[in-house]
Design a protein around this motif. Sequence first.
Motif, PDB file in Angstrom:
ATOM      1  N   ALA A  30      22.334  34.067  50.423  1.00 32.72           N
ATOM      2  CA  ALA A  30      21.861  33.367  51.621  1.00 32.72           C
ATOM      3  C   ALA A  30      20.867  34.256  52.351  1.00 32.72           C
ATOM      4  N   ILE A  31      19.663  33.729  52.566  1.00 33.58           N
ATOM      5  CA  ILE A  31      18.633  34.452  53.315  1.00 33.58           C
ATOM      6  C   ILE A  31      18.548  33.803  54.691  1.00 33.58           C
ATOM      7  N   LEU A  32      18.811  34.607  55.716  1.00 33.61           N
ATOM      8  CA  LEU A  32      19.064  34.083  57.058  1.00 33.61           C
ATOM      9  C   LEU A  32      18.190  34.751  58.102  1.00 33.61           C
ATOM     10  N   ARG A  87      12.722  41.545  53.627  1.00 29.99           N
ATOM     11  CA  ARG A  87      11.542  40.913  54.215  1.00 29.99           C
ATOM     12  C   ARG A  87      11.085  39.839  53.252  1.00 29.99           C
ATOM     13  N   GLY A  88      10.656  38.706  53.774  1.00 35.19           N
ATOM     14  CA  GLY A  88      10.257  37.636  52.875  1.00 35.19           C
ATOM     15  C   GLY A  88       9.309  36.660  53.523  1.00 35.19           C
ATOM     16  N   ARG A  89       8.931  35.684  52.738  1.00 35.55           N
ATOM     17  CA  ARG A  89       8.075  34.610  53.247  1.00 35.55           C
ATOM     18  C   ARG A  89       8.445  33.313  52.568  1.00 35.55           C
ATOM     19  N   GLY A  90       8.200  32.233  53.254  1.00 32.63           N
ATOM     20  CA  GLY A  90       8.422  30.908  52.707  1.00 32.63           C
ATOM     21  C   GLY A  90       7.105  30.165  52.564  1.00 32.63           C
ATOM     22  N   ARG A  91       7.168  28.867  52.688  1.00 31.69           N
ATOM     23  CA  ARG A  91       5.966  28.079  52.378  1.00 31.69           C
ATOM     24  C   ARG A  91       4.884  28.177  53.442  1.00 31.69           C
ATOM     25  N   GLN A  92       5.209  28.702  54.644  1.00 33.09           N
ATOM     26  CA  GLN A  92       4.153  28.911  55.652  1.00 33.09           C
ATOM     27  C   GLN A  92       3.368  30.195  55.389  1.00 33.09           C
ATOM     28  N   LYS A  93       3.781  30.944  54.366  1.00 32.80           N
ATOM     29  CA  LYS A  93       3.080  32.178  53.941  1.00 32.80           C
ATOM     30  C   LYS A  93       3.079  33.230  55.039  1.00 32.80           C
ATOM     31  N   PRO A 103      11.071  39.786  58.717  1.00 31.34           N
ATOM     32  CA  PRO A 103      12.406  40.330  58.490  1.00 31.34           C
ATOM     33  C   PRO A 103      13.452  39.213  58.396  1.00 31.34           C
ATOM     34  N   LYS A 104      14.288  39.330  57.408  1.00 34.60           N
ATOM     35  CA  LYS A 104      15.415  38.387  57.229  1.00 34.60           C
ATOM     36  C   LYS A 104      16.653  39.198  56.852  1.00 34.60           C
ATOM     37  N   SER A 105      17.806  38.568  56.922  1.00 40.98           N
ATOM     38  CA  SER A 105      19.038  39.170  56.424  1.00 40.98           C
ATOM     39  C   SER A 105      19.463  38.429  55.169  1.00 40.98           C
ATOM     40  N   HIS A 112      14.410  25.140  63.336  1.00 37.30           N
ATOM     41  CA  HIS A 112      12.988  25.517  63.325  1.00 37.30           C
ATOM     42  C   HIS A 112      12.609  26.106  61.967  1.00 37.30           C
ATOM     43  N   ILE A 113      11.299  26.116  61.670  1.00 38.26           N
ATOM     44  CA  ILE A 113      10.853  26.703  60.406  1.00 38.26           C
ATOM     45  C   ILE A 113      11.320  28.160  60.336  1.00 38.26           C
ATOM     46  N   GLY A 114      11.644  28.581  59.100  1.00 35.99           N
ATOM     47  CA  GLY A 114      12.075  29.963  58.902  1.00 35.99           C
ATOM     48  C   GLY A 114      13.578  30.164  58.971  1.00 35.99           C
ATOM     49  N   ASP A 115      14.349  29.090  58.998  1.00 37.38           N
ATOM     50  CA  ASP A 115      15.816  29.228  59.069  1.00 37.38           C
ATOM     51  C   ASP A 115      16.406  29.868  57.819  1.00 37.38           C
ATOM     52  N   GLY A 116      15.678  29.803  56.694  1.00 36.15           N
ATOM     53  CA  GLY A 116      16.154  30.485  55.490  1.00 36.15           C
ATOM     54  C   GLY A 116      16.611  29.546  54.394  1.00 36.15           C
ATOM     55  N   LYS A 117      17.205  30.120  53.376  1.00 33.36           N
ATOM     56  CA  LYS A 117      17.607  29.363  52.174  1.00 33.36           C
ATOM     57  C   LYS A 117      18.875  29.922  51.587  1.00 33.36           C
ATOM     58  N   ILE A 118      19.515  29.079  50.801  1.00 38.15           N
ATOM     59  CA  ILE A 118      20.708  29.492  50.060  1.00 38.15           C
ATOM     60  C   ILE A 118      20.463  29.199  48.580  1.00 38.15           C
ATOM     61  N   PHE A 119      20.737  30.194  47.749  1.00 37.92           N
ATOM     62  CA  PHE A 119      20.665  30.002  46.306  1.00 37.92           C
ATOM     63  C   PHE A 119      22.060  30.267  45.723  1.00 37.92           C
ATOM     64  N   VAL A 120      22.474  29.476  44.750  1.00 40.06           N
ATOM     65  CA  VAL A 120      23.796  29.633  44.128  1.00 40.06           C
ATOM     66  C   VAL A 120      23.593  29.960  42.643  1.00 40.06           C
TER      67      VAL A 120
HETATM   68  N1  LIG Z   1      11.424  30.203  46.780  1.00 45.44           N
HETATM   69  C1  LIG Z   1      11.932  31.297  47.360  1.00 45.44           C
HETATM   70  N2  LIG Z   1      12.315  32.329  46.600  1.00 45.44           N
HETATM   71  C2  LIG Z   1      12.843  33.451  47.159  1.00 45.44           C
HETATM   72  N3  LIG Z   1      13.013  33.608  48.467  1.00 45.44           N
HETATM   73  C3  LIG Z   1      12.652  32.593  49.267  1.00 45.44           C
HETATM   74  C4  LIG Z   1      12.104  31.394  48.765  1.00 45.44           C
HETATM   75  N4  LIG Z   1      11.841  30.569  49.800  1.00 45.44           N
HETATM   76  C5  LIG Z   1      12.220  31.226  50.903  1.00 45.44           C
HETATM   77  N5  LIG Z   1      12.700  32.445  50.583  1.00 45.44           N
HETATM   78  C6  LIG Z   1      13.212  33.443  51.504  1.00 45.44           C
HETATM   79  O1  LIG Z   1      13.756  32.775  52.632  1.00 45.44           O
HETATM   80  C7  LIG Z   1      13.114  33.211  53.822  1.00 45.44           C
HETATM   81  C8  LIG Z   1      13.004  32.053  54.782  1.00 45.44           C
HETATM   82  O2  LIG Z   1      12.327  31.001  54.146  1.00 45.44           O
HETATM   83  P1  LIG Z   1      11.946  29.733  54.997  1.00 45.44           P
HETATM   84  O3  LIG Z   1      13.137  29.254  55.723  1.00 45.44           O
HETATM   85  O4  LIG Z   1      10.732  30.048  55.828  1.00 45.44           O
HETATM   86  O5  LIG Z   1      11.580  28.719  53.824  1.00 45.44           O
HETATM   87  P2  LIG Z   1      10.553  27.520  53.848  1.00 45.44           P
HETATM   88  O6  LIG Z   1      10.562  26.924  52.487  1.00 45.44           O
HETATM   89  O7  LIG Z   1       9.229  28.011  54.378  1.00 45.44           O
HETATM   90  O8  LIG Z   1      11.237  26.479  54.845  1.00 45.44           O
HETATM   91  P3  LIG Z   1      10.790  26.074  56.348  1.00 45.44           P
HETATM   92  O9  LIG Z   1       9.688  25.074  56.177  1.00 45.44           O
HETATM   93  O10 LIG Z   1      12.022  25.506  56.966  1.00 45.44           O
HETATM   94  O11 LIG Z   1      10.330  27.339  57.033  1.00 45.44           O
HETATM   95  C9  LIG Z   1      11.793  33.780  53.360  1.00 45.44           C
HETATM   96  O12 LIG Z   1      11.287  34.743  54.288  1.00 45.44           O
HETATM   97  C10 LIG Z   1      12.152  34.399  52.032  1.00 45.44           C
HETATM   98  O13 LIG Z   1      12.763  35.654  52.259  1.00 45.44           O
END
Ligand SMILES: Nc1ncnc2c1ncn2[C@@H]1O[C@H](COP(=O)(O)OP(=O)(O)OP(=O)(O)O)[C@@H](O)[C@H]1O
Length: 108
Positions: A6-8, A34-40, A53-55, A81-89
């Motif tokens: 879980a990335i939070l 540290r990471g990024r999502g679709r907003q780059k 920064p994420k946990s 809000h955007i950036g809430d994170g993701k869960i992978f299983v």
């Molecule tokens: N496809 C991915 N693979 C690995 N890590 C990811 C992926 N998508 C997101 N993450 C991690 O999760 C964090 C938070 O992602 P985020 O919630 O911004 O996803 P998002 O797809 O941009 O959704 P949202 O539109 O809600 O912001 C990122 O900073 C990154 O660390």
Amino acid sequence: MKMIVAILRPDRLKGVEDRLKEAGFPSLTEFSVRGRGRQKGITIGDMHYEKLPKSCLLIAAKDGDVKTITGIVTDAGKTGHIGDGKIFVIDVEEAIRIRTGEQGEATL
Ligand SMILES: Nc1ncnc2c1ncn2[C@@H]1O[C@H](COP(=O)(O)OP(=O)(O)OP(=O)(O)O)[C@@H](O)[C@H]1O
Ligand SMILES: [Mg+2]
């Protein structure tokens, strides 16, 4: 067994961990990432931050507990809000308690 990754938001971590403990899931591993999502990343004024920064939480769980755990993480981790994170299983092939040599679900 599964590994829940879980990335939070860092400021949601304590709340998520507390809820998991209350629900009977005290064991976990946490690290700062540290990471990024679709907003780059994010642009504030002239500055672009490529990664934020994420946990990251790792929770190994029985298959039958995965829905409960991901539900707690989603509920306690969400701001809406955007950036809430993701869960992978991910499937886990084996687990071993080093102290006793127990294997599999007995280690959880
Ligand atoms: N496809 C991915 N693979 C690995 N890590 C990811 C992926 N998508 C997101 N993450 C991690 O999760 C964090 C938070 O992602 P985020 O919630 O911004 O996803 P998002 O797809 O941009 O959704 P949202 O539109 O809600 O912001 C990122 O900073 C990154 O660390
Ligand atoms: Mg995003």
